[in-house]
Design a protein around this motif. Structure first.
Motif, mmCIF file in Angstrom:
data_model
loop_
_atom_site.group_PDB
_atom_site.id
_atom_site.type_symbol
_atom_site.label_atom_id
_atom_site.label_comp_id
_atom_site.label_asym_id
_atom_site.label_seq_id
_atom_site.Cartn_x
_atom_site.Cartn_y
_atom_site.Cartn_z
ATOM 1 N N GLY A 1 24.449 36.455 -1.588
ATOM 2 C CA GLY A 1 23.476 37.572 -0.942
ATOM 3 C C GLY A 1 23.639 38.846 -1.210
ATOM 4 O O GLY A 1 24.176 39.149 -2.119
ATOM 5 N N GLU A 2 22.739 39.654 -0.798
ATOM 6 C CA GLU A 2 22.796 41.251 -1.157
ATOM 7 C C GLU A 2 23.733 41.960 -0.460
ATOM 8 O O GLU A 2 24.276 41.731 0.453
ATOM 9 C CB GLU A 2 21.394 41.609 -0.922
ATOM 10 N N ARG A 3 24.383 42.959 -1.394
ATOM 11 C CA ARG A 3 24.998 44.029 -0.783
ATOM 12 C C ARG A 3 24.364 45.163 -1.040
ATOM 13 O O ARG A 3 23.996 45.550 -1.967
ATOM 14 C CB ARG A 3 26.254 43.909 -1.418
ATOM 15 N N ASN A 4 24.333 46.195 0.242
ATOM 16 C CA ASN A 4 23.278 46.960 0.188
ATOM 17 C C ASN A 4 24.151 48.421 0.490
ATOM 18 O O ASN A 4 23.524 49.587 0.502
ATOM 19 C CB ASN A 4 22.335 47.172 1.167
ATOM 20 N N THR A 5 25.522 48.631 0.001
ATOM 21 C CA THR A 5 26.493 49.698 0.220
ATOM 22 C C THR A 5 26.741 50.083 -1.259
ATOM 23 O O THR A 5 26.656 49.400 -2.167
ATOM 24 C CB THR A 5 27.563 49.368 0.806
ATOM 25 N N ILE A 6 27.273 51.399 -1.457
ATOM 26 C CA ILE A 6 27.206 52.059 -2.924
ATOM 27 C C ILE A 6 28.195 51.286 -3.276
ATOM 28 O O ILE A 6 29.608 51.134 -2.686
ATOM 29 C CB ILE A 6 27.378 53.313 -2.712
#
Length: 508
Positions: free
Chosen positions: A378-383
């Protein structure tokens, strides 16, 4: 936890150049397959938009000001601990194939640096293949495109395999005549089977095939593309219709609100083109060869983008071959795969091309995919940052923790919602014009860049309203309090270090 690690790195590849990161045109089925079973980090950045500093930061976990390789032409200290040393201490077999760029390509004979062309004229280069910066063994390629045939293991192999083939990389031998306004775009005549991307993949496959399954390994696979010049071989040079690629993102006259060096440098530029520089370097030039696109036709610029996509697809095909070898060798289930790039490419955005001092997201935002045991898809959307990768691998594999400037994001690997960093610093150390030294603070909502040597310059972008960074708010009075708060934070937490770094040994 994985037994083995393969780190795949490309050169100058934007975060948005893959199917799995939303590109509507480029075909990357093998990288997309990795992404489907792994973690895709959608907000991954490098703190340095130039090749050597960024690569050294990823391996060391240190900002360039602390590892010393602040600009191309400087050598990474040989005694600096890197992730390769961490892994060797844990009994990993370490091997690297392709482009390293830890030392200046043009360093003189007296330095005897294997990452330089001159080394390969010395008697001690005969039979040499390591050790090198914590790698037990290496297969080195130096440079890219027309400069990749001068030194290193690839140049030796090509000369032995096809003695006259090096000339096929040259633009004058292109498959079709070049456009007159852009000398960096051509269809390379080198056959794909002799191209360095194929050679890198073959060497990596050989390494995987020959491994003793009882000893864990770390394999670094580093492709020089899609770095300019924009010159892929057939069939990749014809894979994309220039009329089908997305147009660059730019706003009319947006550069007039940016630091003046951007337009001044373009107006004053009378030196060699990048291709001429590669073939006969001469005096130092600023890193990245950034310039506006005003001299190029839309047709030529679209061809450059189409060729970039062709290079990305060629690399994707190579990665597919490497993954097939991993499956054949029975190692796929026990191997962590990491895919990333050292930095991005402007590729026409903002009316600019290549890279340079201004830290646009096109340059700092790079792909990161991690797939393997224990990683939730899945995607990770934190920096996240290149600065963090060494600490993350130490935690993930259970290695002895070593001090770095980064922060481990290991919890994100198994938990997509784990907390992570909310901001990052970035820094650019120039080679020829010291007032372009800059520092950046980036949060989820803002990016501010200051020029400590020239307070008349500055950049401030509200990323929520302007994610493409087209409207510079630095001198807008209504944002002065916010700007001052950011500047004070940088002074406290990331003070200016314009003079940091080791001695320059060469122009590149």
């Amino acid at each position: 936890m994985p037994k083995n690690i393969i780190l795949i790195m490309t050169d100058q590849q934007r975060a948005d150049s893959l199917g799995c990161t939303g590109n509507p045109v480029v075909n990357t089925p093998n990288i997309d397959a990795l992404a489907a079973c792994g973690a895709v980090f959608r907000q991954h950045f490098t703190p340095h938009q130039i090749c050597s500093p960024s690569r050294s930061t990823l391996f060391s976990g240190l900002y360039a000001r602390n590892h010393g390789l602040t600009r191309n032409g400087v050598a990474l200290p040989g005694d600096l601990p890197l992730i390769t040393h961490d892994l060797k201490e844990a009994s990993y077999r370490t091997h690297g194939v392709g482009k390293f760029h830890f030392q200046p390509i043009l360093a003189g004979l007296e330095h005897a640096m294997p990452d330089s062309n001159a080394f390969w004229k010395l008697p001690e280069s005969d039979g040499w293949n390591g050790p090198f910066y914590g790698f037990d063994t290496v297969d080195i390629l130096i440079g890219e495109s027309v400069s990749a045939t001068e030194g290193g293991h690839y140049a030796q192999w090509l000369n032995e395999t096809a003695p006259d083939a090096a000339a096929l990389y040259l633009p004058e031998n292109a498959l079709e005549p070049q456009a007159g306004d852009m000398d960096e775009v051509w269809k390379s005549a080198i056959p794909s089977e002799l191209h360095y991307n194929t050679w890198i993949t073959d060497r990596a496959r050989d390494f995987v095939r020959d491994q003793d399954k009882e000893q864990p390994f770390f394999l670094f696979v580093s492709y020089p593309d899609p770095h300019h010049p924009f010159a892929p071989p057939a069939p990749w040079c014809d894979m994309y219709d220039p009329n089908d690629v997305p147009a660059p993102a730019l706003r009319p006259d947006e550069l007039s609100d940016m630091p003046s060096y951007i337009l001044d440098g373009d107006r004053e530029e009378t030196g060699k083109s990048y291709v001429e520089f590669l073939r006969n370097p001469g005096p130092p030039r600023e890193q990245g060869f950034m310039q506006t696109t005003q001299r190029f036709s839309e047709t030529s610029l679209r061809q450059a983008i189409a060729h970039t996509y062709g290079m990305v697809s060629m690399i994707d095909n190579c990665i597919g071959r490497l993954m097939a070898q991993l499956e054949t060798s029975g190692l796929a289930e026990d191997t962590l795969i990491i895919f990333t790039s050292d930095h991005g490419e402007l590729l026409g955005d903002h009316g600019l091309i290549r890279k340079g001092p201004s830290p646009y997201r096109s340059l700092l935002h790079v792909p990161l995919i991690m797939a393997g045991p224990g990683i939730a898809p899945g995607e990770r959307n934190t920096i996240t940052s290149h600065l963090d990768l060494r600490a993350t691998l130490q935690d993930y594999i259970g290695l002895r923790s070593q001090p770095t400037d980064g922060h481990s994001f290991q919890p994100l690997l198994s938990d997509r919602d784990a907390p992570a960093r909310s901001e990052l610093f970035a820094e650019y150390h120039p080679r020829t014009r010291m007032d372009t030294y800059n520092q950046t603070l980036m949060t989820g909502d803002w990016r501010i860049t200051i020029y400590p040597e020239n307070p008349e310059w500055g950049e401030l972008f509200h990323l929520l309203n302007d994610p493409g960074e087209h409207i510079n708010l630095f001198f807008e009075p209504k944002y002065s309090a916010r700007k001052q708060n950011f500047i004070e934070r940088m002074a406290r937490e990331f003070p200016a270090a314009a003079q940091a770094g080791g001695p320059s040994l060469a122009t590149y």
